[in-house]
Design an enzyme around this catalytic site. Structure first.
Site, mmCIF file in Angstrom:
data_model
loop_
_atom_site.group_PDB
_atom_site.id
_atom_site.type_symbol
_atom_site.label_atom_id
_atom_site.label_comp_id
_atom_site.label_asym_id
_atom_site.label_seq_id
_atom_site.Cartn_x
_atom_site.Cartn_y
_atom_site.Cartn_z
ATOM 1 N N ASP A 209 -6.870 -6.510 2.025
ATOM 2 C CA ASP A 209 -7.003 -6.994 3.402
ATOM 3 C C ASP A 209 -8.222 -6.415 4.113
ATOM 4 O O ASP A 209 -8.550 -6.818 5.227
ATOM 5 C CB ASP A 209 -5.700 -6.820 4.202
ATOM 6 C CG ASP A 209 -5.393 -5.386 4.621
ATOM 7 O OD1 ASP A 209 -6.311 -4.542 4.661
ATOM 8 O OD2 ASP A 209 -4.217 -5.116 4.931
ATOM 9 N N GLU B 46 -1.935 -4.901 -2.285
ATOM 10 C CA GLU B 46 -1.609 -5.894 -1.247
ATOM 11 C C GLU B 46 -2.007 -7.329 -1.591
ATOM 12 O O GLU B 46 -2.130 -8.169 -0.695
ATOM 13 C CB GLU B 46 -2.176 -5.491 0.129
ATOM 14 C CG GLU B 46 -1.589 -4.197 0.693
ATOM 15 C CD GLU B 46 -0.258 -4.339 1.458
ATOM 16 O OE1 GLU B 46 0.177 -5.491 1.669
ATOM 17 O OE2 GLU B 46 0.343 -3.303 1.814
ATOM 18 N N HIS C 194 0.797 -1.225 0.000
ATOM 19 C CA HIS C 194 0.000 0.000 0.000
ATOM 20 C C HIS C 194 0.833 1.281 0.000
ATOM 21 O O HIS C 194 0.287 2.373 -0.164
ATOM 22 C CB HIS C 194 -0.998 -0.013 1.179
ATOM 23 C CG HIS C 194 -2.331 0.576 0.839
ATOM 24 N ND1 HIS C 194 -3.484 0.312 1.548
ATOM 25 C CD2 HIS C 194 -2.707 1.431 -0.157
ATOM 26 C CE1 HIS C 194 -4.488 0.997 1.007
ATOM 27 N NE2 HIS C 194 -4.059 1.679 -0.016
ATOM 28 N N ASP D 64 -3.580 2.940 8.010
ATOM 29 C CA ASP D 64 -2.444 3.442 7.220
ATOM 30 C C ASP D 64 -2.163 4.899 7.532
ATOM 31 O O ASP D 64 -1.796 5.689 6.667
ATOM 32 C CB ASP D 64 -2.673 3.219 5.720
ATOM 33 C CG ASP D 64 -2.670 1.735 5.372
ATOM 34 O OD1 ASP D 64 -2.418 0.911 6.278
ATOM 35 O OD2 ASP D 64 -2.915 1.396 4.213
ATOM 36 N N ASP E 198 -7.402 -1.853 -0.404
ATOM 37 C CA ASP E 198 -6.475 -2.866 0.092
ATOM 38 C C ASP E 198 -7.281 -4.151 0.261
ATOM 39 O O ASP E 198 -8.299 -4.153 0.970
ATOM 40 C CB ASP E 198 -5.912 -2.384 1.441
ATOM 41 C CG ASP E 198 -4.813 -3.277 1.974
ATOM 42 O OD1 ASP E 198 -4.888 -4.510 1.777
ATOM 43 O OD2 ASP E 198 -3.878 -2.739 2.610
ATOM 44 N N ASP F 65 -9.866 -0.758 3.807
ATOM 45 C CA ASP F 65 -8.684 -1.305 4.463
ATOM 46 C C ASP F 65 -9.030 -1.835 5.848
ATOM 47 O O ASP F 65 -9.884 -1.275 6.531
ATOM 48 C CB ASP F 65 -7.649 -0.167 4.602
ATOM 49 C CG ASP F 65 -6.220 -0.662 4.625
ATOM 50 O OD1 ASP F 65 -5.946 -1.626 5.352
ATOM 51 O OD2 ASP F 65 -5.388 -0.070 3.920
ATOM 52 N N HIS G 223 -6.775 -1.644 8.011
ATOM 53 C CA HIS G 223 -5.915 -0.755 8.802
ATOM 54 C C HIS G 223 -6.202 0.712 8.467
ATOM 55 O O HIS G 223 -6.898 1.004 7.495
ATOM 56 C CB HIS G 223 -4.444 -1.057 8.493
ATOM 57 C CG HIS G 223 -4.093 -2.505 8.601
ATOM 58 N ND1 HIS G 223 -4.170 -3.369 7.532
ATOM 59 C CD2 HIS G 223 -3.685 -3.244 9.663
ATOM 60 C CE1 HIS G 223 -3.819 -4.594 7.917
ATOM 61 N NE2 HIS G 223 -3.519 -4.549 9.213
ATOM 62 N N HIS H 182 4.184 0.932 4.257
ATOM 63 C CA HIS H 182 2.812 0.619 3.805
ATOM 64 C C HIS H 182 1.769 0.902 4.896
ATOM 65 O O HIS H 182 0.573 0.906 4.609
ATOM 66 C CB HIS H 182 2.692 -0.816 3.275
ATOM 67 C CG HIS H 182 2.622 -1.889 4.314
ATOM 68 N ND1 HIS H 182 1.982 -3.102 4.108
ATOM 69 C CD2 HIS H 182 3.132 -1.957 5.564
ATOM 70 C CE1 HIS H 182 2.093 -3.851 5.185
ATOM 71 N NE2 HIS H 182 2.788 -3.200 6.075
HETATM 72 N N1 LYS Z 1 -0.542 -0.613 11.300
HETATM 73 C C1 LYS Z 1 0.477 -1.550 10.994
HETATM 74 C C2 LYS Z 1 1.791 -0.867 10.686
HETATM 75 O O1 LYS Z 1 1.868 0.319 10.637
HETATM 76 C C3 LYS Z 1 0.070 -2.417 9.814
HETATM 77 C C4 LYS Z 1 -0.039 -1.691 8.527
HETATM 78 C C5 LYS Z 1 -0.504 -2.580 7.407
HETATM 79 C C6 LYS Z 1 -0.596 -1.844 6.116
HETATM 80 N N2 LYS Z 1 -1.072 -2.647 5.023
HETATM 81 O O2 LYS Z 1 2.777 -1.529 10.495
#
Ligand code: LYS
Length: 293
Positions: A222, A265, A93, A120, A220, A116, A118, A133
């Protein structure tokens, strides 16, 4: 369409094969069958992590990621110059940094839908992993390392009030704080359970099209439940169902507000028989107007 075989923004290797898996799942044929003419510009050149040093632990591969995103921003902007619709295939991402920079240049005010698990929304200071990401949305808001924030030559790319995050179920402490402080609209999985995807998309469309002259979708895989999309870099249980995600895409298609999109992703190494790339292509079909009847 551009592929960005980037996996320097994530710990787990394999998302660099995402663009290939999505092409293998017949993305071009799908779009052709819907009446679109597709120009596949191929993949951007992305360095292999093994050949480079990771650099700062809190901003792993900053230099390489910044350089790929600068190139991506230019190419995306060029697609917009040609009045065509940029469709970007990832890749982790972190590539949203370049995509958003490239499209935002062409809009006075842009809406952004962030599908997502998350947020991000990390920065080097708040990130638990140092993986870029986990930072593209904060970078688009103008927060983070200048080498990332300044890509495209202006910042911020988007305003907090024009962003909607859908599908969130794993947020870090710093991200929660940022969401509160900036008043970013987040529909968590809890909200999706309670309200249903229909009303959520209605509200989302209001927010992202309120006074904007373009809307970008950053999806994303995920965000979708790992049962449907197992081949992702950072899976989190309890995601959107097959139908919830399709309904969201169908309502987006109906609204005709989208001006660019990216699908990121996809990790074929963790996938079963390309299920996740097939899911990506099915969602691309829906968002480009595929209908049952
Ligand atoms: N929040 C976690 C990090 O900053 C997971 C991020 C995942 C992004 N695709 O590492």
């Amino acid at each position: 369409m551009i592929g960005v075989p980037m996996d320097m923004g994530a710990d787990r290797r394999g998302v660099d094969m995402g663009p290939s898996a999505i092409r293998y799942a017949s993305v071009k044929e799908k779009l052709n069958s819907l009446g679109y003419e597709v120009e596949d510009l191929g993949n951007l050149q992305v360095p292999t992590p093994e050949s480079y040093s990771v650099g700062q632990q809190q901003l792993k591969y900053l230099r390489e990621i910044a350089s790929v995103n600068r190139e991506l921003a230019d190419q995306v902007s060029e697609i917009k110059n040609r009045r065509r619709f940029p469709l970007i295939l990832g890749g982790d991402h972190s590539i949203a940094i370049g995509t958003v920079a490239g499209v935002a240049k062409h809009h006075k005010k842009m809406g952004l839908i962030w599908f997502d698990a998350h947020g991000d929304l990390n920065t080097a200071e708040t990130s638990p992993s140092g993986n870029i990401h986990g930072m593209p949305l904060s970078v688009s808001l103008g927060l983070g390392h200048p080498d990332l924030v300044e890509i495209g030559g202006f910042q911020p790319k988007v305003q907090p009030e024009n962003i909607v995050i859908i599908g969130a179920r794993q947020l870090d402490e710093g991200e929660r704080k940022l969401i509160r402080d900036r008043g970013i609209k987040v529909f968590t999985m809890h909200d999706i359970d309670r309200l249903g995807m229909g009303p959520i998309m209605e509200e989302t469309l209001k927010i992202v099209s309120d006074g904007t002259d373009g809307v970008h979708l950053s999806l994303d895989l995920d965000g979708i439940d790992p049962n449907e999309a197992p081949g992702v870099g950072t899976p989190v249980a309890g995601g959107m169902t097959y139908r919830e995600s399709h309904l969201a895409m169908e309502l987006l298609a109906e609204s005709e507000v989208l001006t660019s999109a990216e699908f990121v992703e996809v990790n074929p190494i963790l996938d079963t028989e390309n299920k996740t790339a097939n899911m990506a292509v099915a969602l691309i079909g829906s968002v480009f107007g595929e209908k049952t009847l």
